[in-house]
Scaffold this motif. Structure first.
Motif, PDB file in Angstrom:
ATOM      1  N   PRO A  44      55.436   9.363  45.096  1.00  0.00           N
ATOM      2  CA  PRO A  44      56.789   8.993  45.546  1.00  0.00           C
ATOM      3  C   PRO A  44      57.710   8.732  44.352  1.00  0.00           C
ATOM      4  N   GLY A  45      58.914   9.305  44.402  1.00  0.00           N
ATOM      5  CA  GLY A  45      59.893   9.101  43.344  1.00  0.00           C
ATOM      6  C   GLY A  45      59.685   9.934  42.093  1.00  0.00           C
ATOM      7  N   GLU A  46      58.669  10.767  42.099  1.00  0.00           N
ATOM      8  CA  GLU A  46      58.335  11.567  40.921  1.00  0.00           C
ATOM      9  C   GLU A  46      58.905  12.979  41.084  1.00  0.00           C
ATOM     10  N   SER A  47      59.448  13.551  40.013  1.00  0.00           N
ATOM     11  CA  SER A  47      59.908  14.945  40.073  1.00  0.00           C
ATOM     12  C   SER A  47      58.691  15.875  39.965  1.00  0.00           C
ATOM     13  N   GLN A  48      58.898  17.140  40.313  1.00  0.00           N
ATOM     14  CA  GLN A  48      57.799  18.104  40.178  1.00  0.00           C
ATOM     15  C   GLN A  48      57.356  18.207  38.716  1.00  0.00           C
ATOM     16  N   GLN A  49      58.319  18.245  37.782  1.00  0.00           N
ATOM     17  CA  GLN A  49      57.975  18.340  36.361  1.00  0.00           C
ATOM     18  C   GLN A  49      57.165  17.123  35.912  1.00  0.00           C
ATOM     19  N   GLU A  50      57.566  15.929  36.354  1.00  0.00           N
ATOM     20  CA  GLU A  50      56.827  14.712  35.991  1.00  0.00           C
ATOM     21  C   GLU A  50      55.405  14.763  36.552  1.00  0.00           C
ATOM     22  N   ALA A  51      55.257  15.294  37.760  1.00  0.00           N
ATOM     23  CA  ALA A  51      53.920  15.407  38.370  1.00  0.00           C
ATOM     24  C   ALA A  51      53.047  16.369  37.577  1.00  0.00           C
ATOM     25  N   VAL A  52      53.634  17.482  37.110  1.00  0.00           N
ATOM     26  CA  VAL A  52      52.868  18.444  36.293  1.00  0.00           C
ATOM     27  C   VAL A  52      52.339  17.737  35.041  1.00  0.00           C
ATOM     28  N   ILE A  53      53.232  17.047  34.324  1.00  0.00           N
ATOM     29  CA  ILE A  53      52.841  16.377  33.077  1.00  0.00           C
ATOM     30  C   ILE A  53      51.754  15.338  33.339  1.00  0.00           C
ATOM     31  N   ARG A  54      51.950  14.496  34.362  1.00  0.00           N
ATOM     32  CA  ARG A  54      50.997  13.417  34.663  1.00  0.00           C
ATOM     33  C   ARG A  54      49.647  13.955  35.104  1.00  0.00           C
ATOM     34  N   GLU A  55      49.651  14.891  36.060  1.00  0.00           N
ATOM     35  CA  GLU A  55      48.379  15.407  36.585  1.00  0.00           C
ATOM     36  C   GLU A  55      47.552  16.080  35.485  1.00  0.00           C
ATOM     37  N   VAL A  56      48.218  16.866  34.646  1.00  0.00           N
ATOM     38  CA  VAL A  56      47.487  17.550  33.567  1.00  0.00           C
ATOM     39  C   VAL A  56      46.883  16.517  32.610  1.00  0.00           C
ATOM     40  N   ARG A  57      47.682  15.505  32.257  1.00  0.00           N
ATOM     41  CA  ARG A  57      47.176  14.469  31.341  1.00  0.00           C
ATOM     42  C   ARG A  57      45.985  13.743  31.976  1.00  0.00           C
ATOM     43  N   GLU A  58      46.103  13.376  33.279  1.00  0.00           N
ATOM     44  CA  GLU A  58      45.026  12.632  33.948  1.00  0.00           C
ATOM     45  C   GLU A  58      43.761  13.461  34.099  1.00  0.00           C
ATOM     46  N   GLU A  59      43.916  14.729  34.466  1.00  0.00           N
ATOM     47  CA  GLU A  59      42.733  15.519  34.818  1.00  0.00           C
ATOM     48  C   GLU A  59      42.054  16.190  33.632  1.00  0.00           C
ATOM     49  N   VAL A  60      42.837  16.621  32.616  1.00  0.00           N
ATOM     50  CA  VAL A  60      42.207  17.323  31.485  1.00  0.00           C
ATOM     51  C   VAL A  60      42.680  16.839  30.115  1.00  0.00           C
ATOM     52  N   GLY A  61      43.494  15.766  30.076  1.00  0.00           N
ATOM     53  CA  GLY A  61      43.864  15.163  28.809  1.00  0.00           C
ATOM     54  C   GLY A  61      44.817  15.956  27.934  1.00  0.00           C
ATOM     55  N   LEU A  62      45.441  17.010  28.474  1.00  0.00           N
ATOM     56  CA  LEU A  62      46.369  17.805  27.669  1.00  0.00           C
ATOM     57  C   LEU A  62      47.807  17.316  27.863  1.00  0.00           C
ATOM     58  N   THR A  63      48.606  17.473  26.820  1.00  0.00           N
ATOM     59  CA  THR A  63      50.047  17.245  26.922  1.00  0.00           C
ATOM     60  C   THR A  63      50.694  18.611  27.103  1.00  0.00           C
ATOM     61  N   VAL A  64      51.436  18.779  28.201  1.00  0.00           N
ATOM     62  CA  VAL A  64      52.047  20.080  28.489  1.00  0.00           C
ATOM     63  C   VAL A  64      53.557  19.948  28.578  1.00  0.00           C
ATOM     64  N   VAL A  65      54.210  21.086  28.396  1.00  0.00           N
ATOM     65  CA  VAL A  65      55.648  21.206  28.595  1.00  0.00           C
ATOM     66  C   VAL A  65      55.859  22.101  29.811  1.00  0.00           C
ATOM     67  N   PRO A  66      56.366  21.545  30.939  1.00  0.00           N
ATOM     68  CA  PRO A  66      56.644  22.396  32.105  1.00  0.00           C
ATOM     69  C   PRO A  66      57.712  23.426  31.745  1.00  0.00           C
ATOM     70  N   LEU A  67      57.493  24.676  32.147  1.00  0.00           N
ATOM     71  CA  LEU A  67      58.428  25.750  31.815  1.00  0.00           C
ATOM     72  C   LEU A  67      59.310  26.116  32.995  1.00  0.00           C
TER      73      LEU A  67
END
Length: 133
Positions: A44-67
């Protein structure tokens, strides 16, 4: 009978060189053992881009830049509306959360299509959408 509104989730198509990160679902999630791009619920309250960054960090520890958002689909049971995003991960080690991710591989679209089992919607993405990007 009221219908439950569809829940929103992201799919992170994590790119590195000419490969995409595929994950095999771990024992702590629904339908373990399936290969897929990384995905997760939008909070709730999270943008799609924020969800991409958070989920990737939580699940595989990578820092990503949504394109870019490149596709929308829904899960085969209709529970989730999936928002497909490409994201770049140029550096960093993949460190899977063992509850959520049993195994990871950097694959080409052709290699992904040879993994088993995969969800039908993911197969469609790798056959039809990814080659056009």
């Amino acid at each position: 009978m009221p219908t439950t509104p569809q829940r929103q989730a992201i799919v992170a198509v994590i790119l590195r060189a000419d490969r995409v990160l595929a994950v095999r679902r771990g024992p702590g999630v629904v339908r373990p053992g399936y290969w897929q791009p990384l995905s997760g619920k939008i909070e709730p309250g999270e943008s799609q881009q924020e969800a991409v960054i958070r989920e990737v960090r939580e699940e595989v520890g990578l820092t990503v830049v949504p394109l870019a958002k490149v596709w929308e689909s829904e899960t085969d049971d209709g529970t989730f509306r999936l928002h497909w995003w490409t994201a770049k991960a140029d550096a960093g080690e993949v460190v899977p959360d063992p509850r959520e991710v049993a195994e990871t591989r950097w694959v080409t679209a052709e290699q992904f299509l040879r993994l088993d089992p995969v969800f039908e919607g993911d197969r469609e993405f790798f056959e039809r959408i990814l080659p056009e990007l």
